[in-house]
Write an enzyme that holds these catalytic residues in place. Sequence first.
Site, PDB file in Angstrom:
ATOM      1  N   ARG A 108      84.115   7.243  54.143  1.00 49.89           N
ATOM      2  CA  ARG A 108      83.117   7.928  53.322  1.00 49.89           C
ATOM      3  C   ARG A 108      82.434   6.882  52.442  1.00 49.89           C
ATOM      4  O   ARG A 108      83.074   6.230  51.622  1.00 49.89           O
ATOM      5  CB  ARG A 108      83.752   9.014  52.444  1.00 49.89           C
ATOM      6  CG  ARG A 108      82.705   9.748  51.603  1.00 49.89           C
ATOM      7  CD  ARG A 108      83.220  11.005  50.962  1.00 49.89           C
ATOM      8  NE  ARG A 108      84.086  10.754  49.820  1.00 49.89           N
ATOM      9  CZ  ARG A 108      84.369  11.666  48.879  1.00 49.89           C
ATOM     10  NH1 ARG A 108      83.862  12.883  48.972  1.00 49.89           N
ATOM     11  NH2 ARG A 108      85.184  11.365  47.889  1.00 49.89           N
ATOM     12  N   GLU A 180      76.037  19.036  49.373  1.00 48.49           N
ATOM     13  CA  GLU A 180      76.584  19.087  48.021  1.00 48.49           C
ATOM     14  C   GLU A 180      75.579  19.575  46.985  1.00 48.49           C
ATOM     15  O   GLU A 180      75.824  19.463  45.784  1.00 48.49           O
ATOM     16  CB  GLU A 180      77.099  17.692  47.620  1.00 48.49           C
ATOM     17  CG  GLU A 180      77.999  17.060  48.680  1.00 48.49           C
ATOM     18  CD  GLU A 180      78.668  15.784  48.218  1.00 48.49           C
ATOM     19  OE1 GLU A 180      78.870  15.617  47.004  1.00 48.49           O
ATOM     20  OE2 GLU A 180      79.000  14.943  49.082  1.00 48.49           O
ATOM     21  N   ILE A 284      93.373  16.528  49.952  1.00 50.07           N
ATOM     22  CA  ILE A 284      93.488  15.384  49.048  1.00 50.07           C
ATOM     23  C   ILE A 284      94.941  15.058  48.727  1.00 50.07           C
ATOM     24  O   ILE A 284      95.198  14.121  47.969  1.00 50.07           O
ATOM     25  CB  ILE A 284      92.721  15.634  47.734  1.00 50.07           C
ATOM     26  CG1 ILE A 284      93.198  16.940  47.066  1.00 50.07           C
ATOM     27  CG2 ILE A 284      91.214  15.681  47.994  1.00 50.07           C
ATOM     28  CD1 ILE A 284      92.593  17.188  45.698  1.00 50.07           C
ATOM     29  N   HIS A 285      95.883  15.828  49.298  1.00 50.47           N
ATOM     30  CA  HIS A 285      97.304  15.600  49.007  1.00 50.47           C
ATOM     31  C   HIS A 285      98.111  15.922  50.261  1.00 50.47           C
ATOM     32  O   HIS A 285      97.784  16.873  50.997  1.00 50.47           O
ATOM     33  CB  HIS A 285      97.760  16.485  47.846  1.00 50.47           C
ATOM     34  CG  HIS A 285      99.098  16.115  47.291  1.00 50.47           C
ATOM     35  ND1 HIS A 285     100.280  16.551  47.877  1.00 50.47           N
ATOM     36  CD2 HIS A 285      99.458  15.337  46.233  1.00 50.47           C
ATOM     37  CE1 HIS A 285     101.303  16.064  47.179  1.00 50.47           C
ATOM     38  NE2 HIS A 285     100.837  15.333  46.189  1.00 50.47           N
ATOM     39  N   ASP A 332      85.527  45.133  74.602  1.00 50.31           N
ATOM     40  CA  ASP A 332      84.354  44.848  75.426  1.00 50.31           C
ATOM     41  C   ASP A 332      84.096  43.339  75.422  1.00 50.31           C
ATOM     42  O   ASP A 332      84.922  42.560  74.946  1.00 50.31           O
ATOM     43  CB  ASP A 332      83.129  45.641  74.950  1.00 50.31           C
ATOM     44  CG  ASP A 332      82.798  45.373  73.492  1.00 50.31           C
ATOM     45  OD1 ASP A 332      83.435  44.476  72.887  1.00 50.31           O
ATOM     46  OD2 ASP A 332      81.907  46.062  72.950  1.00 50.31           O
TER      47      ASP A 332
END
Length: 356
Positions: A108, A180, A284-285, A332
Amino acid sequence: KMMSIRRRASEELLMGKRAFSRVVEQAVPVQRRRRVLFNVPGSDERKVAKATKEMKSLDCVVLDLEDGVAPNRKEEARILVKNTLSIMDDPTRSHEFVPRKRMERLVRINSSSYRDLFEKDLEDCVLPAIEHIDAIVLPKVENPGEVLELSERLEEAERKVMASKSIEHFLPVKILVAIESARGLCNLSSIISPLSPPFPLPALPHPRVDGLIFASEDYCADVGLVRTDHRTEMLYARSQVVTFAKAFRLQAIDLVCMKFKDIEAIAEEAREGARMGFTGKQAIHPNQIDPIIAAFSASPEQIEYAQRIVNGFEEHCKIGKGAFVLDHKMIDMPVVKWAQNILSQHLDDLAWDKPL
């Protein structure tokens, strides 16, 4: 410069010069599993080592150069990430790490709106390590030019690697777009498919764009939302991200659960995301990994029910019936498609999770 990037990219698309995307289509017929995007601060050597060497159940690790790294440790993070990626593919050291075909490697970077950080992330880390990276998480995307610029920079680096090593094929580095802000949400169609006119809805995404990520904290700050445990204030934005991702056959990655020590909270959030149509979730963990994988994998009950639906459909087709009743419910074609998707996902999970 941005106009020249857009113009050249448009010309190449129109001329059919999409060699990189064709290589991917030939070599990787299905998208990689991304049930968990596990974010690791690129400046924390201990956490980077633990994630890349010990977390064998991870679909992908995100080595973070952005918000997870303090401003005064950015340079340290770039060096550590670049060196780690290189070592992971070193024949004398690769046995120490989770194999690449098991764990996808993402980086990132900082948003291109923070120009200096963006350039340093590319020049000092990403581009020198391009052959060791599977995908880039591009944060805070608000306009299509950001995708086009990053794509051009990646393509240039890939061509240099191909030329220097005399290789004919090179799997292109993919881009996961993080939404974001309100502006990013409104521009989703042009961000996903920046080379096509906005209407009618383009059929194909940009060949590098592989998924959308909903980043809740920045979105709430941008819009002025107050985040609650019920998450209803983000329902519209999350639904939009899923809808656009599915319209373009992309993966949709859900928000981070900030209560990283509350296992039930992360499990419920993950199950909710799966019900909404997300294909994975950020973490994050380490505590969050197993609950997320469970939520985005077909359960034994779902598999058994889906198999009964498919079997029933096949039997009734033999006698000329397109719809039938199972467990007092009408079945269906849309329900049959749901069942087929569940079984297909289960097969993907089995193939992905089998021991190496």
